[in-house]
Design an enzyme around this catalytic site. Sequence first.
Site, PDB file in Angstrom:
ATOM      1  N   SER A  86       0.417   7.948   6.896  1.00 51.13           N
ATOM      2  CA  SER A  86      -0.028   6.644   6.415  1.00 51.13           C
ATOM      3  C   SER A  86      -1.231   6.131   7.160  1.00 51.13           C
ATOM      4  O   SER A  86      -1.427   6.410   8.341  1.00 51.13           O
ATOM      5  CB  SER A  86       1.113   5.640   6.518  1.00 51.13           C
ATOM      6  OG  SER A  86       1.232   5.221   7.862  1.00 51.13           O
ATOM      7  N   LYS A  87      -1.991   5.366   6.405  1.00 55.06           N
ATOM      8  CA  LYS A  87      -3.192   4.740   6.944  1.00 55.06           C
ATOM      9  C   LYS A  87      -2.802   3.855   8.117  1.00 55.06           C
ATOM     10  O   LYS A  87      -3.450   3.837   9.145  1.00 55.06           O
ATOM     11  CB  LYS A  87      -3.792   3.895   5.817  1.00 55.06           C
ATOM     12  CG  LYS A  87      -5.132   3.347   6.102  1.00 55.06           C
ATOM     13  CD  LYS A  87      -5.908   3.131   4.827  1.00 55.06           C
ATOM     14  CE  LYS A  87      -5.698   1.746   4.269  1.00 55.06           C
ATOM     15  NZ  LYS A  87      -6.459   1.475   3.064  1.00 55.06           N
TER      16      LYS A  87
END
Length: 482
Positions: free
Chosen positions: A253-254
């Site tokens: 995930s970012k």
Amino acid sequence: MTQVRTRFAPSPTGFMHLGGVRTALYNYLFAKKMGGKFILRIEDTDQERIVPGAVDVIYNTLRECGLNWDEGPDIGGGYGPYVQSERKSLYLPYAKELVEKGAAYYCFCTKEELAERKAAAEAKGEVFKYDKHCLRLTKEEIQAKLDAGVPYVIRLNCPTEGESSYDDEVFGHISFPNSDLDDMVLIKQDGMPTYNFANVIDDHLMGITHVMRGMEYLSSTPKYNNLYRAFGWEIPTYVHLTTVMRDKEHKLSKRDGDAYYSDFIDKGYLKDALINYLALVGWNPGTDQEFFTMDELVRAFDVKRLNTSPGIFDVTKLDWMNSQYVAKMDFDKYLEMATPWFDQVLAGKGMDYRRLAELMQSRTDIFSRIPEKIAFLADMPDYDTAIFFNKKQKSDEAVAREVLPMLLPVLEGIDDWTETAIHDAVMAKIPEWGKKNGAVLWPMRIAISGMESTPGGAFEIAYLLGKEETLRRMKASIAKLG
Ligand code: GLU
């Protein structure tokens, strides 16, 4: 046999996701293995999602990784243009051809009408699919609306009964009930194609033989196949790739800073290590081999060995692999890459970076961890004198209290502050004092580093610190011991 043609077709929506790099890698490896062509196509039909500069990020990342394309927007090729927005005039005639064939139809339903019907369906607990409302319009009604300039979309007329199936190279036989298929939009009101339409037209026109992409497209593929059939075109071979995951439950995930290629490069991972590792997340060579150059990957790659279970991106494993790559790196290259990380804590101190690099290369797993490992060279840590104790070295606080004041004048007497001079001066004294080496060198190293474990021993650290700082630290430690 037709030449294999694969494509990487990213949308320029931001940084390059690691999963995207891996998709590009597999497409590249397969094309090269088969003596085929690897094509880069930019899919920018969804103008709202485009991020300025993202195309350059794609180019730079692929190039940096050595994933050089044979055809693409910047270098051309016989099947261009390779940017969908530059192809926009080309899609509508194909959609109209399908309308002629009865495989697609004009839809004049407004957003509001659709929203109303969707709400009504949901109120009944149903999932809304387009209800083929406009399929019932007569030829005349359609023509009248077109003449009046009523905005329209073009939809694919999907079957509602039976099953659609295909054979995927990784997942095997895939089958979906046609009742699940929605009459997807091919051409939007603004005349632009949807991704769903454009990718099929482009894959066909570009002669793509193998479509390798993320498994999120597994369920859309029956719709794409309906398009191929409606045109009477040959359906490509599908190779769907599992998702790259952080662990069994979590995607990269970012937010966690582990999603993008650049996150890893910024943290000081080597691209060769990253590529090597990524290749193994979702594919295995069927042997014990773990280290691969790009050429070796090309030779070893086999679609049949792509995994069906999610690829777990294990950062600990990557760290280990990266450290192996760092250890084998050309020394000057290491020095060049390490310098900015040395500077973070040592800038302006005039320290011998070459010597430091020699000591650090085998101790570097990722470059961003260098500063914490060498911080003691910049500032003497406030250590606990208990670390003078080391049974094997025959050292403890009392020994340190005895030998450090003996060492101080020896160090003070060295004029030419080289590692050899420090070594020779100290080593000459040890037998005179009737001590074992460890009983002198362990306390000395602790006294000037404040650390139980350091890159390099007492002489290297003394040399790196310089005479003045070494003496200052010696005196402070003597005082600390009381
Ligand atoms: N443009 C699509 C994406 O970035 C590519 C999907 C495909 O490979 O067809 O997700």
